[in-house]
Write a protein that holds these residues in place. Structure first.
Motif, short mmCIF file in Angstrom:
data_model
loop_
_atom_site.label_atom_id
_atom_site.label_comp_id
_atom_site.label_asym_id
_atom_site.label_seq_id
_atom_site.Cartn_x
_atom_site.Cartn_y
_atom_site.Cartn_z
N ARG A 112 -10.59 -1.28 10.39
CA ARG A 112 -10.91 -2.65 10.77
C ARG A 112 -9.66 -3.27 11.37
N VAL A 113 -9.82 -4.42 11.99
CA VAL A 113 -8.69 -5.05 12.65
C VAL A 113 -7.99 -6.02 11.70
N SER A 114 -6.68 -5.88 11.63
CA SER A 114 -5.89 -6.80 10.80
C SER A 114 -4.45 -6.80 11.29
N TYR A 256 1.29 -2.53 3.08
CA TYR A 256 1.63 -1.12 2.94
C TYR A 256 0.65 -0.44 1.98
N GLY A 257 0.35 -1.12 0.87
CA GLY A 257 -0.62 -0.58 -0.07
C GLY A 257 -1.97 -0.35 0.58
N LEU A 258 -2.40 -1.27 1.44
CA LEU A 258 -3.66 -1.12 2.18
C LEU A 258 -3.63 0.16 3.02
N LEU A 259 -2.57 0.34 3.79
CA LEU A 259 -2.46 1.53 4.64
C LEU A 259 -2.46 2.81 3.81
N ALA A 263 -5.32 5.76 3.93
CA ALA A 263 -4.96 7.12 4.32
C ALA A 263 -5.28 8.11 3.21
N GLU A 264 -5.05 7.70 1.97
CA GLU A 264 -5.29 8.58 0.83
C GLU A 264 -6.77 8.85 0.62
N SER A 265 -7.61 7.86 0.93
CA SER A 265 -9.05 8.00 0.71
C SER A 265 -9.78 8.67 1.87
N GLY A 266 -9.07 8.95 2.95
CA GLY A 266 -9.72 9.57 4.10
C GLY A 266 -10.23 8.58 5.13
N ASN A 267 -10.08 7.29 4.88
CA ASN A 267 -10.46 6.26 5.85
C ASN A 267 -9.25 5.96 6.75
N THR A 268 -8.90 6.96 7.52
CA THR A 268 -7.62 6.98 8.23
C THR A 268 -7.36 5.72 9.04
N PRO A 269 -6.30 5.00 8.71
CA PRO A 269 -5.97 3.79 9.49
C PRO A 269 -5.28 4.17 10.81
#
Length: 525
Positions: A112-114, A256-259, A263-269
């Motif tokens: 998503r955009v942020s 940073y926690g969001l990114l 990335a860890e869950s596979g929802n690659t930012p």
């Protein structure tokens, strides 16, 4: 009869001399009291602290060594002193890599955009104007250096996250106040586990943390994303980049926690980073030195010491804008009220303290005639709070003269100050250590913290609004009175060193620190 008259005359002369001594002492005490009252009045009723703070922190801004803003600050200080009728100059002592910060934009485009909060690190390479867009990956986790080397292909064309995922964004005092004991203990265990696992992750790469950005760059990464959380709400420490061609940015703990989680869950930012900066080659580095010449002992010196440079995540307000303000305002007041001091009073605004006390070390090396005849140096460098501690720094007789100089300081200021004598010599920390190492009496005016370590020390939050002007004003009064008393003191300060204690860690007797020269050419390797 002649003998009697002679003895009578001698007694009369002695009484006259004693009376004259009493009159002189009374006049001296009255002059001292009047000077102290005048200093207090000037500091409280005609303060220039807010003006200095605005011009230095808001207008000039951060003062990273080698940046155009650092040179602008030096020139501003010389002009400011000239406006007050004080002679000042910029003394060159070396060179540094010249770099200028530009615009930083960090935007997440997927999933998503942020727009994210963050900034490039000092000396980061610049992106092109359109920036760099790429997916984000976490630093590969390997069981040994050989495995890590094989996994490096995963970072090619990616932004790499190089910091741990913090288990909480709340500072410790927040947990202590609101959490249950069970929850707080659990969080402490989680933090220790997180730190341990990340240290092990770094260890298994076969490289130190400072080496990794260049290793990742060489492996084809397009950017380094880190987060150096300072253990306080919204506070990150901003230091320097270790890459040569790709941008290095620090992102707030929250973003940073969001990114990391994505990335860890596979929802690659996917990130777009615009980090504009200018590499300007090599530039001279300076100390700004201001002087009020002594009238009776011009070749003996008092130094008012504060480092002038800062990191550039904020504007360097409490590290060390407040120390700078104290010394500049003290010089202004002394020039106005005490224009002909007995000893020469110098303000030393040191460059590149943050990279290893370079400015003050250079001054000590380059001006042995001043160091050899130093009556005292007073240094202030740990935040915006009122002075709370003064140590004798290992000088055996510091108790005698420091207490003499503190005696006329108003009780509401000196009453809060704790002293320790003879103390032990500083080996670093701030610029007084450069003088102490050379055997010269230099002292830290150490202040109350005001959450300094977590919230303002080297952080993005070190800005004008964190200054506590009432405390800084108290420090001006203290410094001005101590400088006046040190200048007027008929005695020269003793440099005799105390026998140092046994180091509890090594079991060996502590040794006096040795002087070190400055880095004369920095940031260019």
């Amino acid at each position: 009869m002649g003998n009697y008259k002679t003895k009578a005359n001698m007694k009369k002369n002695l009484r006259t001399l004693f009376s004259l001594f009493l009159v002189a002492a009374t006049i001296q005490v009255q002059a001292q009291e009047q000077m102290v009252q005048s200093i207090v009045k000037e500091a409280n009723e005609n303060s220039k602290l807010e003006e200095i703070a605005h011009e230095l922190m808001d207008v000039v801004g951060p003062r990273l060594v080698g940046s155009p803003q650092m040179k602008q600050a030096h020139d501003w200080a010389v002009k400011k002193y000239a406006d007050w009728g004080i002679t000042a100059e910029n003394q060159e002592y070396g060179t540094w890599r010249a770099w200028e910060r530009g615009i930083t934009h960090i935007d997440m485009l997927e999933p998503r955009v942020s727009s994210l909060q963050g900034q490039q690190l000092a000396w980061s390479p610049s992106t092109k104007k359109k920036g760099v867009t790429a997916e984000v990956v976490i630093l590969p986790e390997a069981s040994n250096p050989d495995e890590f080397k094989k996994m490096l292909s995963k970072v090619k064309g990616k932004f790499v996250l190089t910091s741990a995922l913090q288990p909480t964004g709340r500072p410790a005092n927040n947990w202590e106040k609101w959490a249950t004991d069970k929850s707080w203990k659990k969080m402490q265990q989680n933090q220790k586990k997180t730190d341990s696992l990340w240290r092990n992750r770094i260890k298994n790469t076969g490289h130190k943390s400072r080496e990794l950005p260049k290793i990742l760059e060489d492996a084809g990464a397009v950017g380094i994303v880190s987060s150096y959380w300072s253990k306080g709400f919204g506070a990150n420490k901003i230091f320097g980049a270790y890459t040569k061609e790709i941008p290095s940015v620090d992102v707030s703990l929250e973003d940073y926690g969001l990114l990391y989680r994505l990335a860890e869950s596979g929802n690659t930012p996917k990130l777009k980073v615009v980090a504009q900066s200018k590499d300007l080659g090599e530039t001279p580095t300076f100390n700004t030195i201001a002087r009020i010449e002594g009238s009776e002992k011009p070749d003996e010196y008092i130094i008012l010491s504060a480092h002038f440079d800062s990191w550039d995540g904020g504007t360097g307000a409490t590290d060390n804008g407040t120390g700078t303000m104290v010394m500049m305002e003290t010089m202004r007041i002394l020039k106005k009220l005490y224009p002909n001091p007995k000893r020469t009073i110098i303000a030393g605004h040191w460059g590149s303290e943050e990279q290893g006390l370079n400015g003050s070390r250079a001054f000590v090396k380059d001006h042995p005639e001043i160091v050899e005849n130093l009556q005292a140096a007073f240094n202030q460098d740990n935040g915006t709070g009122r002075v709370k501690n003064i140590s004798g720094q290992g000088f055996l007789h510091a108790y005698d003269y420091i207490n003499r100089w503190l005696e006329p300081v108003p009780e509401d200021i000196k009453g809060e100050i704790e002293t320790s004598f003879p103390g032990t010599p500083a080996r670093g920390g701030s610029d007084y250590a450069s003088f102490v190492a050379a055997g010269a009496p230099a002292f830290s005016l150490s202040s109350l913290r005001w959450s300094y370590w977590n919230y303002t020390w080297h952080t993005n939050l070190d800005t004008y609004d964190k200054i506590v002007f009432d405390d800084v004003r108290n420090n001006v009064i203290l410094t001005a009175i101590m400088a006046y008393m040190a200048s007027e003191d008929p005695e020269t300060t003793s440099r005799e060193k105390a026998v140092l204690p046994i180091n509890s860690r090594t079991g060996k007797q502590m040794q006096w620190p040795k002087p070190k020269d400055a880095t004369r050419r920095g940031g260019l390797d």
